[in-house]
Scaffold this motif. Structure first.
Motif, PDB file in Angstrom:
ATOM      1  N   ALA A 175       0.840  -1.192   0.000  1.00 41.33           N
ATOM      2  CA  ALA A 175       0.000   0.000   0.000  1.00 41.33           C
ATOM      3  C   ALA A 175       0.880   1.248   0.000  1.00 41.33           C
ATOM      4  O   ALA A 175       2.088   1.172  -0.251  1.00 41.33           O
ATOM      5  N   ILE A 176       0.280   2.399   0.295  1.00 40.23           N
ATOM      6  CA  ILE A 176       0.980   3.677   0.191  1.00 40.23           C
ATOM      7  C   ILE A 176       1.592   4.081   1.532  1.00 40.23           C
ATOM      8  O   ILE A 176       0.894   4.288   2.516  1.00 40.23           O
ATOM      9  N   ALA A 177       2.912   4.202   1.559  1.00 40.21           N
ATOM     10  CA  ALA A 177       3.600   4.830   2.687  1.00 40.21           C
ATOM     11  C   ALA A 177       3.822   6.292   2.330  1.00 40.21           C
ATOM     12  O   ALA A 177       4.230   6.598   1.201  1.00 40.21           O
TER      13      ALA A 177
ATOM     14  N   ALA B 102      -2.851  13.931   3.906  1.00 36.90           N
ATOM     15  CA  ALA B 102      -3.538  12.653   3.746  1.00 36.90           C
ATOM     16  C   ALA B 102      -4.436  12.640   2.517  1.00 36.90           C
ATOM     17  O   ALA B 102      -4.566  11.605   1.846  1.00 36.90           O
ATOM     18  N   GLU B 103      -5.027  13.797   2.186  1.00 38.75           N
ATOM     19  CA  GLU B 103      -5.915  13.815   1.025  1.00 38.75           C
ATOM     20  C   GLU B 103      -5.177  13.550  -0.283  1.00 38.75           C
ATOM     21  O   GLU B 103      -5.768  13.088  -1.269  1.00 38.75           O
ATOM     22  N   ASP B 104      -3.879  13.823  -0.319  1.00 38.05           N
ATOM     23  CA  ASP B 104      -3.119  13.583  -1.546  1.00 38.05           C
ATOM     24  C   ASP B 104      -2.937  12.095  -1.835  1.00 38.05           C
ATOM     25  O   ASP B 104      -2.721  11.705  -2.987  1.00 38.05           O
ATOM     26  N   VAL B 105      -2.973  11.274  -0.792  1.00 43.09           N
ATOM     27  CA  VAL B 105      -2.784   9.834  -0.998  1.00 43.09           C
ATOM     28  C   VAL B 105      -4.111   9.077  -0.922  1.00 43.09           C
ATOM     29  O   VAL B 105      -4.135   7.867  -0.736  1.00 43.09           O
ATOM     30  N   ALA B 106      -5.209   9.791  -1.102  1.00 48.64           N
ATOM     31  CA  ALA B 106      -6.521   9.145  -1.144  1.00 48.64           C
ATOM     32  C   ALA B 106      -6.730   8.408  -2.456  1.00 48.64           C
ATOM     33  O   ALA B 106      -7.660   7.619  -2.600  1.00 48.64           O
ATOM     34  N   SER B 107      -5.854   8.656  -3.428  1.00 45.52           N
ATOM     35  CA  SER B 107      -5.937   8.002  -4.727  1.00 45.52           C
ATOM     36  C   SER B 107      -4.547   7.586  -5.182  1.00 45.52           C
ATOM     37  O   SER B 107      -3.546   8.256  -4.891  1.00 45.52           O
TER      38      SER B 107
ATOM     39  N   TYR C 239       4.739  15.593  -7.204  1.00 48.05           N
ATOM     40  CA  TYR C 239       5.682  14.737  -6.477  1.00 48.05           C
ATOM     41  C   TYR C 239       6.747  14.134  -7.395  1.00 48.05           C
ATOM     42  O   TYR C 239       7.360  13.106  -7.067  1.00 48.05           O
ATOM     43  N   ALA C 240       6.990  14.764  -8.510  1.00 45.53           N
ATOM     44  CA  ALA C 240       8.026  14.289  -9.432  1.00 45.53           C
ATOM     45  C   ALA C 240       9.373  14.196  -8.729  1.00 45.53           C
ATOM     46  O   ALA C 240       9.804  15.140  -8.053  1.00 45.53           O
ATOM     47  N   GLY C 241      10.030  13.068  -8.871  1.00 42.99           N
ATOM     48  CA  GLY C 241      11.333  12.864  -8.250  1.00 42.99           C
ATOM     49  C   GLY C 241      11.290  12.590  -6.770  1.00 42.99           C
ATOM     50  O   GLY C 241      12.338  12.503  -6.127  1.00 42.99           O
ATOM     51  N   ARG C 242      10.089  12.393  -6.219  1.00 47.24           N
ATOM     52  CA  ARG C 242       9.984  12.195  -4.771  1.00 47.24           C
ATOM     53  C   ARG C 242       9.185  10.947  -4.413  1.00 47.24           C
ATOM     54  O   ARG C 242       8.759  10.789  -3.266  1.00 47.24           O
ATOM     55  N   ILE C 243       8.984  10.060  -5.401  1.00 49.42           N
ATOM     56  CA  ILE C 243       8.299   8.811  -5.101  1.00 49.42           C
ATOM     57  C   ILE C 243       9.242   7.637  -5.369  1.00 49.42           C
ATOM     58  O   ILE C 243      10.233   7.754  -6.084  1.00 49.42           O
TER      59      ILE C 243
ATOM     60  N   PRO D  66      -6.735   3.664  -0.292  1.00 44.70           N
ATOM     61  CA  PRO D  66      -6.970   4.584  -1.410  1.00 44.70           C
ATOM     62  C   PRO D  66      -8.185   4.094  -2.196  1.00 44.70           C
ATOM     63  O   PRO D  66      -8.529   2.901  -2.148  1.00 44.70           O
ATOM     64  N   LYS D  67      -8.819   4.991  -2.925  1.00 43.47           N
ATOM     65  CA  LYS D  67     -10.105   4.637  -3.538  1.00 43.47           C
ATOM     66  C   LYS D  67      -9.994   3.495  -4.548  1.00 43.47           C
ATOM     67  O   LYS D  67     -10.934   2.712  -4.724  1.00 43.47           O
ATOM     68  N   GLU D  68      -8.844   3.359  -5.218  1.00 41.08           N
ATOM     69  CA  GLU D  68      -8.696   2.294  -6.215  1.00 41.08           C
ATOM     70  C   GLU D  68      -8.356   0.941  -5.590  1.00 41.08           C
ATOM     71  O   GLU D  68      -8.482  -0.092  -6.240  1.00 41.08           O
ATOM     72  N   GLY D  69      -7.873   0.948  -4.339  1.00 48.50           N
ATOM     73  CA  GLY D  69      -7.558  -0.284  -3.646  1.00 48.50           C
ATOM     74  C   GLY D  69      -6.078  -0.480  -3.391  1.00 48.50           C
ATOM     75  O   GLY D  69      -5.242   0.348  -3.771  1.00 48.50           O
ATOM     76  N   VAL D  70      -5.753  -1.577  -2.719  1.00 44.41           N
ATOM     77  CA  VAL D  70      -4.377  -1.962  -2.419  1.00 44.41           C
ATOM     78  C   VAL D  70      -4.212  -3.438  -2.767  1.00 44.41           C
ATOM     79  O   VAL D  70      -5.165  -4.106  -3.168  1.00 44.41           O
TER      80      VAL D  70
END
Length: 350
Positions: free
Chosen positions: A134-136, A144-149, A158-162, A251-255
């Motif tokens: 899942a998303i760390a 938190a709202e940015d990682v809802a999807s 978030y280019a270069g930061r994932i 996230p809305k699409e799942g894990v």
């Protein structure tokens, strides 16, 4: 879904791949993920023999299979579920005699619901451990709202930061979920192409593909990476180190969820009796707490899981979730090989 607590540094892991490590009981060679040479998982074995087995390590499932198919000899190995078909097709493994495994009856049925694992020729796989991918995210730098999807992985913000796993199964589970696929057992050509196109978009944002949780922990500790697709153990390790990180499993699409277990090699060099003592120790109810405390993973044995409180499961992020889950069950080996080839092409920038 590839795994588990690969907490050794890259150099140490590379050395471990060259030859068996932690030589102890020479009558049993366990080919395992780096980090799984943990006594808390097999206390009954150590109590009986006074020592750990001999371990040899691998860094991912594909590497393990290549090594064994090239002639490396071990008694048992710890692949994740999607690899078992390849071991069977290559004629490398034989069925377990479950009459010698008392706790087999307590393995949750959902982990054996495949003819790849259990058929009229026998039981080819003993599931032992499972968790999530899942998303760390860094709670100081990512709302938190940015990682809802899962769209966050393609967000130019978030280019270069994932960071994504350097692992076919985990990365493709992400791409398929992000493009609306929740069952990967029958991926169409259209779905494959959509997921590959999404991965290329995400690749443009990737700072690096992490190889083990310790590498990801360093990246997130320094703030170089603020969002990652990862497993429970990496998040648990970062929290212990004081990294401001949380694990979003909804996230809305799942894990994704994954499970791993042990296969029994043909023509093994060591003791068959000790192979059974090893798997029986792994399945003993007492091993569940050691698995959760040391790895942040849950146990495939329902009786063992009954010894863990709901609060402990929540703390380890392995309690059941109310959301979409793609289960990393076995898929057609030809499709998985195609995914692997496409992933390598994408990483190379093509």
């Amino acid at each position: 879904m590839t795994r588990l607590s690969r907490l050794l540094a890259g150099a140490a892991l590379a050395g471990a791949l060259a030859a068996p490590a932690l030589a102890a009981d020479q009558d049993l060679i366990v080919f395992d993920w780096a980090g799984f040479e943990n006594q808390a998982l097999i206390e009954d074995y150590v109590a009986k023999y006074g020592q750990m087995p001999t371990y040899a390590f691998f860094g991912d499932d594909d590497e393990a299979f290549q090594k064994v198919s090239s002639g490396f000899k071990a008694d048992v190995a710890h692949p994740c579920s999607q690899m078992v078909q390849k071991y069977r097709d290559a004629g490398l493994i034989e069925p377990w005699d479950v009459s010698r495994i008392p706790e087999f009856a307590n393995i949750a049925p959902r982990f054996l619901n495949s003819s790849i694992f259990k058929d009229d020729t026998g039981v080819w796989y003993i599931p032992t451990d499972y968790a999530y991918t899942a998303i760390a995210f860094n709670t100081d730098q990512v709302p938190a709202e940015d990682v809802a999807s899962l769209a966050v992985f393609t967000d130019p913000k978030y280019a270069g930061r994932i960071s994504l796993p350097d692992n076919t199964d985990d990365t493709w589970s992400l791409a398929l979920l992000a493009t609306g696929v929740t069952d990967w057992t029958n991926v169409t050509e259209e779905q494959f192409q959509a997921a590959a196109a999404w991965l290329r978009q995400a690749h443009a944002n990737v700072r690096t593909y992490w190889a083990d949780p310790s590498e990801l922990s360093q990246l997130m500790k320094t703030g170089e990476v603020v969002i990652a697709w990862t497993w429970n153990d990496g998040v648990a390790a970062m929290k212990r180190e004081g990294v401001p990180v949380e694990f979003n499993r909804t996230p809305k699409e799942g894990v994704a969820s994954w499970f791993c277990g042990y296969v029994n090699f043909k023509d093994q060099p060591g003791s068959e009796d000790k192979a059974y003592d090893f798997i029986n120790a792994w399945l003993a109810p007492g091993s569940a707490k050691g698995l959760l405390e040391n790895f942040g993973y849950a146990h495939a044995n329902d009786k063992a899981m009954a010894t863990i409180t709901v609060e402990e499961l929540k703390a380890g992020n392995v309690d059941p979730i109310d959301g979409i889950v793609l289960s990393q069950t076995p898929i057609d080996p030809a499709m998985r090989d195609r995914m692997t080839q496409e992933f390598e092409t994408i990483k190379a920038g093509f």
